[in-house]
Structures are given as C-alpha cells and as structure tokens.
Design an enzyme around this catalytic site. Structure first.
Site, mmCIF file in Angstrom:
data_model
loop_
_atom_site.group_PDB
_atom_site.id
_atom_site.type_symbol
_atom_site.label_atom_id
_atom_site.label_comp_id
_atom_site.label_asym_id
_atom_site.label_seq_id
_atom_site.Cartn_x
_atom_site.Cartn_y
_atom_site.Cartn_z
ATOM 1 N N GLU A 46 0.835 -1.207 0.000
ATOM 2 C CA GLU A 46 0.000 0.000 0.000
ATOM 3 C C GLU A 46 0.865 1.250 0.000
ATOM 4 O OE1 GLU A 46 -3.202 0.389 -1.096
ATOM 5 O OE2 GLU A 46 -3.704 -1.088 0.435
ATOM 6 N N HIS A 47 0.442 2.211 -0.817
ATOM 7 C CA HIS A 47 1.143 3.499 -0.923
ATOM 8 C C HIS A 47 2.579 3.302 -1.393
ATOM 9 C CE1 HIS A 47 -1.524 6.747 0.316
ATOM 10 N NE2 HIS A 47 -2.066 5.931 1.191
ATOM 11 N N SER A 80 -24.891 8.792 -15.537
ATOM 12 C CA SER A 80 -24.473 7.780 -14.569
ATOM 13 C C SER A 80 -25.484 7.646 -13.444
ATOM 14 C CB SER A 80 -23.102 8.150 -13.982
ATOM 15 O OG SER A 80 -22.726 7.181 -13.027
ATOM 16 N N GLY A 139 -12.089 2.776 -1.058
ATOM 17 C CA GLY A 139 -10.761 2.179 -1.220
ATOM 18 C C GLY A 139 -10.790 0.940 -2.090
ATOM 19 N N SER A 141 -11.633 1.253 -5.350
ATOM 20 C CA SER A 141 -11.322 1.806 -6.668
ATOM 21 C C SER A 141 -12.472 1.850 -7.661
ATOM 22 C CB SER A 141 -10.123 1.098 -7.281
ATOM 23 O OG SER A 141 -9.434 2.052 -8.032
ATOM 24 N N SER A 143 -13.100 4.540 -8.944
ATOM 25 C CA SER A 143 -12.579 5.494 -9.942
ATOM 26 C C SER A 143 -11.895 4.734 -11.080
ATOM 27 C CB SER A 143 -11.639 6.517 -9.306
ATOM 28 O OG SER A 143 -10.554 5.902 -8.657
ATOM 29 N N GLU A 179 -6.642 10.469 -14.274
ATOM 30 C CA GLU A 179 -6.889 10.669 -12.842
ATOM 31 C C GLU A 179 -5.913 11.708 -12.272
ATOM 32 O OE1 GLU A 179 -8.246 7.212 -10.908
ATOM 33 O OE2 GLU A 179 -7.995 8.020 -8.896
ATOM 34 N N ASP A 191 -4.388 0.697 -9.163
ATOM 35 C CA ASP A 191 -5.817 0.466 -9.384
ATOM 36 C C ASP A 191 -6.127 0.150 -10.847
ATOM 37 O OD1 ASP A 191 -5.645 1.454 -6.856
ATOM 38 O OD2 ASP A 191 -6.702 3.325 -7.261
ATOM 39 N N TYR A 243 -3.662 12.554 0.751
ATOM 40 C CA TYR A 243 -2.960 11.599 -0.110
ATOM 41 C C TYR A 243 -1.790 12.316 -0.793
ATOM 42 C CZ TYR A 243 -2.449 7.862 -3.594
ATOM 43 O OH TYR A 243 -1.974 6.842 -4.373
HETATM 44 P P1 ADP Z 1 -12.458 4.963 -4.867
HETATM 45 O O1 ADP Z 1 -11.761 4.888 -6.181
HETATM 46 O O2 ADP Z 1 -11.686 4.267 -3.787
HETATM 47 O O3 ADP Z 1 -13.866 4.490 -4.913
HETATM 48 P P2 ADP Z 1 -12.047 7.765 -5.328
HETATM 49 O O4 ADP Z 1 -12.193 8.974 -4.480
HETATM 50 O O5 ADP Z 1 -10.744 7.514 -5.978
HETATM 51 O O6 ADP Z 1 -12.506 6.491 -4.455
HETATM 52 O O7 ADP Z 1 -13.106 7.793 -6.506
HETATM 53 C C1 ADP Z 1 -14.473 8.047 -6.222
HETATM 54 C C2 ADP Z 1 -14.985 9.104 -7.200
HETATM 55 O O8 ADP Z 1 -15.041 8.541 -8.516
HETATM 56 C C3 ADP Z 1 -16.392 9.544 -6.904
HETATM 57 O O9 ADP Z 1 -16.408 10.599 -5.972
HETATM 58 C C4 ADP Z 1 -16.871 9.988 -8.280
HETATM 59 O O10 ADP Z 1 -16.386 11.287 -8.592
HETATM 60 C C5 ADP Z 1 -16.178 9.034 -9.196
HETATM 61 N N1 ADP Z 1 -17.016 7.866 -9.518
HETATM 62 C C6 ADP Z 1 -16.784 6.577 -9.203
HETATM 63 N N2 ADP Z 1 -17.751 5.758 -9.695
HETATM 64 C C7 ADP Z 1 -18.617 6.561 -10.343
HETATM 65 C C8 ADP Z 1 -19.823 6.339 -11.084
HETATM 66 N N3 ADP Z 1 -20.356 5.108 -11.237
HETATM 67 N N4 ADP Z 1 -20.446 7.427 -11.611
HETATM 68 C C9 ADP Z 1 -19.942 8.657 -11.468
HETATM 69 N N5 ADP Z 1 -18.815 8.928 -10.799
HETATM 70 C C10 ADP Z 1 -18.152 7.914 -10.230
HETATM 71 MG MG MG Z 2 -9.884 5.771 -6.627
#
Ligand code: ADP
Ligand code: MG
Length: 399
Positions: A46-47, A80, A139, A141, A143, A179, A191, A243
């Site tokens: 991690e990290h 979405s 956590g 992912s 994103s 990202e 990720d 972060y």
């Molecule tokens: P993690 O990746 O751990 O879930 P992050 O903070 O890196 O947390 O990413 C979360 C962000 O990604 C959300 O706040 C949003 O902006 C975006 N996101 C993730 N999934 C979706 C989705 N299905 N629709 C729209 N935005 C999303």
């Molecule tokens: Mg993320």
C-alpha cells in the site's frame, strides 16, 4: 443485523446499463455494446505504487458497466446512475485538458482524452450510460473501474477488437494520466492495472519498478479461507490533500535521489537529509515504503507456496506500518483491524477512510463481521457493510 454489500450479476448490470442508455439518450441509436471493468482490492503493498514498490491486488466481482455508442460530432455525453440519482454531464472532447472537466465526468472524458493523446485509440465522440455496483470512495477503486470500463469500450469501438495485454498496459497509463491530470488525484497505477489486467481466480503481482505483471493463483478456498471486506462507510476523499501530502514527500525524496525509493541505498537515512527540518517525518514515511516493499515481495513468495500464515502476518504488519509510520488510517479503520483480530487484517486502498480486509477461515466470517460491526457501533461510528471477495475478471465486453 449485519449489512452485506449487494452484487449484481453480469447480466443484470448490462441490462441496467442498456436501460439507462435508452432513457438518457432517447434520440440516439442503440448502444454498440456494453463493457465493464471491476473495482479491485489490494491484499498488500500500500502506498508504494508511486515509489517503485510492488502490490498484490485482485480484480473484484463488482463492476462498473458502460453502454456506449459512438458519435461523430466530437461530443462526450454521459449519464451515470450514481449516489441514488442519475447524474448527467457533457463535454466536447476538444475542450478536455488538465483540470477540465473538474467534476466526476473528468474520469470519463479524461480517459478518452489521454488514450487519444497516447495514440492508443481514435474517438470522435461517445454517448455513455454508466451503472456500477462498486462501492464508491471505499478504497475499492470505483474510480479505476469507471476509467477502465470507458477505456476498453472506446478501444474496441476504435479498433474492432479487444485490447491485448500490451494495449491494456497502454490504456492503464491513459487512465492514470486522466486521474492525475484531469481529476487531480495523484494515484500511482495500482488500481488501473488491477482493473484492466485482473483474471478470475487470480491475484496479480505488480512490480512497479520493472512494470512486470504476474497472474498468480489465489486459491484460498483450498485452505478453507476467505477474504472478508469490511467497508467502514466513513467518508474519504483522496483529493483533500492528505494523499497528495504523503506522495509529495516520496516524490521529493525520489527527485532528490534521481531514482525510485527502491533504488536508493539506505533510503531512510537519505530521506532525512532531503528536508532536515522534517527529518523524523521523512524517515517515517520512507521507512514505510521500504519495509512495505519488502513485505510485499515476501508476501508474493508466501502466496506462491500457499503459506497463508506468513501472508497473514505480513498483512498485519502492513496495517501497523500504515497506522504508525505512514499515518493514513482512521479510528474507524483501526477499530475494524483490531476487532478482526489483527492477524490477516489490514486497511486496503489509500486510507483516510474506506475498507479493512481480513483473510480468515471460512468458519469465522460471521463472527468476525459481527465483531467489526459491534466495535463500530459501540464507538458510534457508521455501520460497516460487508462483502466476501473473490478474484473476478478484468475489464471486458459484457454484451
Ligand atoms: P475509490 O476509487 O476508492 O472508490 P475515489 O475517491 O478515488 O474512491 O473515486 C471516487 C470518485 O469517482 C467519486 O467521488 C466519483 O467522482 C467518481 N465515480 C466513481 N464511480 C462513479 C460512477 N459510477 N459514476 C460517477 N462517478 C463515479
Ligand atoms: Mg480511486
């Protein structure tokens, strides 16, 4: 009552994405297909993806699915189903740049922008409908699941075939760039590689100093073990500077040395010279990176010989290092770690909230989840939600 995280089947999520597409873009032609990419869980390492380290994640069975059709006018339109409602966004591809679009649609438009700039694909606009069962901000992912589902869809629409591993590696770089530059989250590559390269039944050994990727059997059921994920549901954001401040120190040390932490002889002592006023802090942060890298290499060896006792001990040490040296845990994460019995447990992901994992005997799933739940409730923390995770398929076409 324990709360378990819902998982949708591939068919359910593909159907839901198509239905959202039809309602969001009633004027558009049928989607050309539905693609999906999974979230990921990081077992250890991690990290350290941004420090030439190594990680052992696997792709989850939870996915973000995108129903997509090409456009010819250079526009990206996105809908979405997210956070209990339908979010809409629109961006001309020509306007995408560092910092724009600044909201969640930056993950989507940024990926296409970066993949196009890298020559990985050609795109003249897309209509995209998104449905996901990856927990957001936990956590795990969401994103990367979002970026990678869009990346494989745009790739296949551009080339007419699915990306091979070399193309996936290139798409991973584009997702990272999206990202980092468009969204402004300084994540390091773990990720996106996990989401694009994962395989059912396999964990990944990712070596960030060589770029090597190995798919390794993750057959813990043979030893009657499972991986429990406990989402603390404590809110986290990686973009709030915490972060970035951890990464800033590592980047400063690497830039002063001209190489990755992994390649610096006596990296901990060297780190103390980079900012003498903060010598102790620098020592702690870099010691985590050095030791976590060694732990991850040891964990890969342990996994290859099915030595889960050693693997579980290393997970425990990883959490303690993230708590004491890297300082990215929270009271909620530490509570879950302790309640899970420490051995085989650790926080996963960037920290500052999110989830704890526990590699435990199948027979103790309920009692461990209950202990984590009770510990949270007794401290008035949010109620955790649970999932038994198995390695699923990486980014792919669903229908
Ligand atoms: P993690 O990746 O751990 O879930 P992050 O903070 O890196 O947390 O990413 C979360 C962000 O990604 C959300 O706040 C949003 O902006 C975006 N996101 C993730 N999934 C979706 C989705 N299905 N629709 C729209 N935005 C999303
Ligand atoms: Mg993320």
């Amino acid at each position: 009552m324990l709360k378990w995280i819902d998982t949708r089947s591939e068919q359910e999520i593909a159907t839901a994405a198509r239905a959202l597409y039809s309602s969001a873009f009633p004027d558009a032609p049928e989607p050309a297909g539905v693609w999906a990419a999974p979230g990921r869980v990081n077992l250890i390492g991690e990290h350290i993806d941004y420090a030439g380290g190594a990680s052992i994640p696997f792709a989850l069975e939870q996915n973000t699915a995108v129903a997509v059709a090409p456009r010819s006018d250079g526009l990206i339109r996105i809908a979405s189903e997210y956070d209990g409602s339908i979010a809409h966004a629109e961006a001309p591809l020509a306007d995408v740049r560092s910092g724009y679009p600044a909201d969640w649609s930056g993950y989507v438009a940024g990926t296409i922008w970066a993949a196009t700039a890298a020559g990985a694909l050609h795109c003249t606009g897309l209509d995209i409908a998104i449905v996901s069962d990856v927990p957001v901000g936990s956590g795990l992912s969401s994103s990367a699941a979002l970026e990678c589902s869009v990346a494989v869809a745009a790739y296949e629409l551009s080339h007419g075939h699915v990306p091979d591993d070399a193309a996936r590696a290139q798409l991973a770089q584009a997702c990272i760039r999206a990202e980092n530059e468009v969204v402004g989250a300084s994540t390091g590559g773990l990720d996106q590689n996990a989401s694009l390269l994962g395989q059912r039944g396999k964990a990944l050994f990712l070596d960030f100093s060589t770029g090597a990727v190995e798919r390794v059997p993750f057959n813990i059921e043979a030893q009657d073990m499972v991986l429990l994920i406990a989402d603390t549901n404590a809110p986290h954001t990686l973009s709030d500077g915490q972060y970035a401040s951890r990464r800033g120190i590592i980047d400063a040390v690497q830039s002063a040395a001209g190489c990755s932490i992994r390649e610096i002889p006596n990296a901990v002592d060297f780190a103390a010279t980079v900012d003498p006023a903060e010598a102790e802090l620098y020592r702690h942060r870099v010691r985590h990176v050095v030791e976590e890298t060694n732990r991850t290499l040891d964990a890969a060896t342990a996994l290859a010989s099915s030595d889960l006792d050693t693997f579980r001990r290393l997970m425990r040490e990883s959490h303690i290092s993230l708590r004491e040296l890297y300082e990215v845990t929270t009271p909620e994460l530490d509570s879950a770690f302790t309640a899970a019995g420490e051995l085989g447990a650790r926080m996963t992901g960037g920290g500052f909230g999110g989830a704890v994992i526990a590699l435990i005997p199948q027979s103790s799933v309920e009692s461990t989840a209950q202990a984590i739940h009770d510990a949270a409730v007794s401290r008035s923390f949010p109620e955790p939600t649970f999932l038994v995770a198995r390695p699923g398929e990486g980014a792919r076409r669903l229908s």
